[in-house]
Design a protein around this motif. Structure first.
Motif, PDB file in Angstrom:
ATOM      1  N   SER A  64      29.849  46.563  98.336  1.00 39.77           N
ATOM      2  CA  SER A  64      29.375  45.848  97.156  1.00 39.77           C
ATOM      3  C   SER A  64      29.732  44.366  97.288  1.00 39.77           C
ATOM      4  O   SER A  64      30.463  43.959  98.198  1.00 39.77           O
ATOM      5  N   ASP A  65      29.234  43.566  96.349  1.00 40.06           N
ATOM      6  CA  ASP A  65      29.591  42.144  96.304  1.00 40.06           C
ATOM      7  C   ASP A  65      30.948  42.031  95.629  1.00 40.06           C
ATOM      8  O   ASP A  65      31.061  41.685  94.445  1.00 40.06           O
ATOM      9  N   LEU A  66      31.980  42.328  96.382  1.00 42.18           N
ATOM     10  CA  LEU A  66      33.322  42.474  95.826  1.00 42.18           C
ATOM     11  C   LEU A  66      33.840  41.168  95.228  1.00 42.18           C
ATOM     12  O   LEU A  66      34.502  41.160  94.184  1.00 42.18           O
ATOM     13  N   LYS A  67      33.539  40.067  95.876  1.00 43.35           N
ATOM     14  CA  LYS A  67      34.045  38.780  95.386  1.00 43.35           C
ATOM     15  C   LYS A  67      33.461  38.449  94.017  1.00 43.35           C
ATOM     16  O   LYS A  67      34.174  38.028  93.098  1.00 43.35           O
ATOM     17  N   GLN A  68      32.162  38.665  93.833  1.00 45.51           N
ATOM     18  CA  GLN A  68      31.538  38.367  92.544  1.00 45.51           C
ATOM     19  C   GLN A  68      31.975  39.362  91.479  1.00 45.51           C
ATOM     20  O   GLN A  68      32.204  38.985  90.323  1.00 45.51           O
ATOM     21  N   ILE A  69      32.094  40.640  91.837  1.00 50.28           N
ATOM     22  CA  ILE A  69      32.580  41.639  90.879  1.00 50.28           C
ATOM     23  C   ILE A  69      33.972  41.262  90.395  1.00 50.28           C
ATOM     24  O   ILE A  69      34.279  41.343  89.195  1.00 50.28           O
ATOM     25  N   THR A  70      34.824  40.835  91.328  1.00 48.06           N
ATOM     26  CA  THR A  70      36.192  40.433  90.974  1.00 48.06           C
ATOM     27  C   THR A  70      36.177  39.239  90.022  1.00 48.06           C
ATOM     28  O   THR A  70      36.912  39.220  89.018  1.00 48.06           O
ATOM     29  N   GLN A  71      35.348  38.271  90.304  1.00 49.15           N
ATOM     30  CA  GLN A  71      35.262  37.080  89.453  1.00 49.15           C
ATOM     31  C   GLN A  71      34.794  37.447  88.044  1.00 49.15           C
ATOM     32  O   GLN A  71      35.376  37.006  87.049  1.00 49.15           O
ATOM     33  N   ILE A  72      33.753  38.277  87.959  1.00 48.81           N
ATOM     34  CA  ILE A  72      33.221  38.698  86.652  1.00 48.81           C
ATOM     35  C   ILE A  72      34.283  39.465  85.870  1.00 48.81           C
ATOM     36  O   ILE A  72      34.491  39.224  84.675  1.00 48.81           O
ATOM     37  N   ALA A  73      34.956  40.387  86.538  1.00 45.56           N
ATOM     38  CA  ALA A  73      35.972  41.210  85.868  1.00 45.56           C
ATOM     39  C   ALA A  73      37.141  40.363  85.386  1.00 45.56           C
ATOM     40  O   ALA A  73      37.634  40.531  84.256  1.00 45.56           O
ATOM     41  N   HIS A  74      37.617  39.451  86.223  1.00 41.65           N
ATOM     42  CA  HIS A  74      38.755  38.618  85.843  1.00 41.65           C
ATOM     43  C   HIS A  74      38.417  37.703  84.672  1.00 41.65           C
ATOM     44  O   HIS A  74      39.277  37.421  83.822  1.00 41.65           O
ATOM     45  N   ALA A 102      39.069  38.722  98.479  1.00 46.44           N
ATOM     46  CA  ALA A 102      38.155  38.609  97.346  1.00 46.44           C
ATOM     47  C   ALA A 102      38.888  38.330  96.038  1.00 46.44           C
ATOM     48  O   ALA A 102      38.252  38.071  95.016  1.00 46.44           O
ATOM     49  N   GLY A 103      40.217  38.406  96.056  1.00 50.34           N
ATOM     50  CA  GLY A 103      40.999  38.134  94.863  1.00 50.34           C
ATOM     51  C   GLY A 103      41.312  39.342  94.012  1.00 50.34           C
ATOM     52  O   GLY A 103      41.742  39.199  92.862  1.00 50.34           O
ATOM     53  N   ALA A 104      41.108  40.545  94.550  1.00 50.08           N
ATOM     54  CA  ALA A 104      41.394  41.768  93.792  1.00 50.08           C
ATOM     55  C   ALA A 104      42.886  41.872  93.487  1.00 50.08           C
ATOM     56  O   ALA A 104      43.729  41.271  94.166  1.00 50.08           O
ATOM     57  N   ASP A 105      43.211  42.653  92.478  1.00 51.81           N
ATOM     58  CA  ASP A 105      44.610  42.794  92.067  1.00 51.81           C
ATOM     59  C   ASP A 105      45.367  43.810  92.916  1.00 51.81           C
ATOM     60  O   ASP A 105      46.542  43.608  93.235  1.00 51.81           O
ATOM     61  N   MET A 106      44.697  44.921  93.266  1.00 57.90           N
ATOM     62  CA  MET A 106      45.354  45.954  94.065  1.00 57.90           C
ATOM     63  C   MET A 106      44.336  46.585  94.998  1.00 57.90           C
ATOM     64  O   MET A 106      43.140  46.649  94.674  1.00 57.90           O
ATOM     65  N   ALA A 107      44.823  47.060  96.140  1.00 55.31           N
ATOM     66  CA  ALA A 107      43.951  47.744  97.101  1.00 55.31           C
ATOM     67  C   ALA A 107      44.721  48.847  97.790  1.00 55.31           C
ATOM     68  O   ALA A 107      45.892  48.683  98.150  1.00 55.31           O
ATOM     69  N   ALA A 108      44.047  49.983  97.958  1.00 54.54           N
ATOM     70  CA  ALA A 108      44.623  51.131  98.669  1.00 54.54           C
ATOM     71  C   ALA A 108      44.022  51.180 100.066  1.00 54.54           C
ATOM     72  O   ALA A 108      42.803  51.219 100.223  1.00 54.54           O
ATOM     73  N   ILE A 109      44.892  51.194 101.081  1.00 57.47           N
ATOM     74  CA  ILE A 109      44.477  51.038 102.478  1.00 57.47           C
ATOM     75  C   ILE A 109      44.879  52.267 103.285  1.00 57.47           C
ATOM     76  O   ILE A 109      46.058  52.612 103.357  1.00 57.47           O
ATOM     77  N   SER A 110      43.909  52.911 103.925  1.00 57.14           N
ATOM     78  CA  SER A 110      44.217  54.046 104.813  1.00 57.14           C
ATOM     79  C   SER A 110      44.517  53.528 106.212  1.00 57.14           C
ATOM     80  O   SER A 110      43.633  53.476 107.066  1.00 57.14           O
TER      81      SER A 110
END
Length: 485
Positions: free
Chosen positions: A176-186, A215-223
């Motif tokens: 997805s467009d993660l950077k824009q989603i993050t900006q909109i959500a924040h 992208a500026g997300a708050d948290m990420a789960a990494i396998s």
């Protein structure tokens, strides 16, 4: 930048090994001496570092020395403010993200094609899901990413939502467009949580889709154990600067073991070093392998190994080219049928097959001859097993109707009915094909005749269907609080 060549946890284990300690602690196999069969199978070196927490080795629940240093190195390598070593797999990392962000009654926005671990967390905490049903690629039968318009509309309709969760990438490589989603959500005050189980390489490879932290997300789960090279069940939880890391640690300690495996922990330490030092070179090789395989498989005919040509600037904003995702519908075979043929007839184990696709996981551990063997096997399967593709199910996702919350449904009074008699009732358990572990039904959702037909079709094709108490999936538990819908 920290010195990424260091491996503080592994080095501490090596020092301990050379001290020749006499163990009067757990585990009871005492460096393997008490279980010679296990030592013979796994090796003396492995068993010698399968130890319990002790002062020189730090404590995963409250790290102050070598684990703390290893986590700091990982945070630095991934561009995060804080990282946590997780020994319960990415499932525990995903659940920590949710449990630390929302509580009972809070709304959380998420795509419906999430991993079961997400909905499991909602069962535990009582938060209410607000689903964004993903757009579909009908030709491939797969769910896509989150549309920006859908995200905006959902946030406006649910102004009290506390967080949004994004799959990035999906199992198939869709971003997805993660950077824009993050900006909109924040801008609306929402936390952004990213299930990045299949995106470890985004942090190290060249010309990769944007990573959650970038992208500026708050948290990420990494396998880390998927494309990062660590042992199965070892993962990372990454946090941004505005996250209260001390509170997150408290949430982790609610459910994670107090006896963290040093085999898993040291594998995270070693793998982080390898990625930090050689990740770009590693994943360039993986991309080249995958691209070569894609071109050769598409030249066979009837298969479709897809890539960046799916990009549409929105629900497929980017594509992970390390993923070798192949559609099999034109072959007249479900993906799971090709999966079984590869395993049973050609000695090739791929990651998964669903009703229309297969995924062959490519990594730095592969060799040219293995790639060629896969291509040859797929060519021979087409020659021998191709059949008419009439009556093939053409979708991997059915939009559900949510009636009550997952927690309310899971703990509700229920009754068991034969699968064929469940139409119109509300499910109180999970039904999913594993892998990928995306629920066909989750607790609280309406069971339709279309879903029943889908489950039966998946069973008939050989998918591993899991979730219900009924192990043969012949019955489902349904909510007693409502008659047929």
């Amino acid at each position: 930048m920290k010195d990424q060549s260091k491996m503080p946890l592994m080095e501490a284990l090596q020092r301990m090994r050379h001290e020749r300690l006499v163990p009067f602690d757990v585990p009871g196999h005492k460096h393997g001496k008490g279980n010679p069969q296990l030592t013979e199978f796994l090796g003396e070196k492995c068993l010698s570092v399968d130890v319990n927490s002790m002062k020189p080795l730090d404590n995963l629940c409250h790290p102050v020395s070598v684990i703390k240093e290893a986590e700091e190195l990982a945070a630095d390598a991934f561009g995060a403010a804080q990282s946590f070593f997780m020994v319960g797999g990415t499932t525990s990392a995903v659940q920590t993200m949710i449990l630390s962000s929302v509580k009972s009654g809070d709304e959380i926005i998420l795509p419906r094609n999430v991993h079961q671990s997400v909905i499991n967390a909602l069962v535990l905490c009582g938060a209410v899901p607000v689903y964004i049903n993903p757009q579909m690629n009908k030709k491939l039968g797969i769910a896509l990413g989150m549309s920006i318009d859908d995200v905006k509309r959902t946030i406006v309709m649910h102004p009290n939502a506390k967080a949004i969760l994004v799959n990035n990438p999906t199992y198939y490589g869709i971003c997805s467009d993660l950077k824009q989603i993050t900006q909109i959500a924040h801008e609306k005050g929402l936390l952004v949580l990213v299930d990045e189980a299949h995106g470890t390489h985004f942090y190290f490879g060249k010309d990769m889709p944007v990573s959650a932290m970038a992208a500026g997300a708050d948290m990420a789960a990494i396998s880390m154990h998927k494309s990062g090279g660590s042992l199965t069940q070892s993962s990372l939880l990454l946090c941004g600067e505005k996250v209260n890391a001390n509170y997150v640690r408290k949430i982790i300690n609610l459910t994670q073991t107090t006896s963290g495996s040093y085999l898993l922990l040291s594998s995270l330490d070693i793998s982080r070093r390898n990625l930090a030092l050689w990740g770009e070179e590693t994943f360039e090789k993986v991309k080249n392998f995958a691209q070569y395989a894609r071109e050769e498989i598409n030249a066979i005919g009837d298969y479709y190994a897809y890539s960046k040509e799916l990009m549409n600037g929105d629900s497929v904003f980017d594509f992970d080219t390390t993923k070798l995702s192949v559609n099999t519908l034109d072959l007249g075979l479900a993906g799971i049928e090709v999966y079984d043929l590869l395993r049973d007839e050609y000695g090739i184990q791929i990651e998964f097959g669903d009703l229309g696709n297969i995924l062959a996981y490519i990594s730095v551990g592969d060799k040219n001859k293995n790639i060629e063997r896969l291509i040859s096997a797929l060519s021979e399967i087409r020659r021998i097993y191709k059949k008419d593709n009439k009556n093939m199910l053409d979708t991997e996702y059915i939009s559900p109707t949510v009636v009550i919350s997952p927690q309310e449904a899971f703990y509700a009074e229920k009754t068991s009915l034969p699968l064929a008699e469940c139409g119109g009732r509300v499910c109180t358990e999970f039904v999913m094909c594993y892998p990928p572990g995306i629920p066909i039904l989750a607790p609280g959702e309406r069971i339709t005749q279309e879903i029943i037909a889908y489950i039966q079709y998946a069973k008939d094709k050989g998918c591993v269907v899991t979730g219900p108490e009924s192990m043969d999936i012949s019955r489902l538990n349904v909510w007693e609080g409502e008659e047929n819908g």
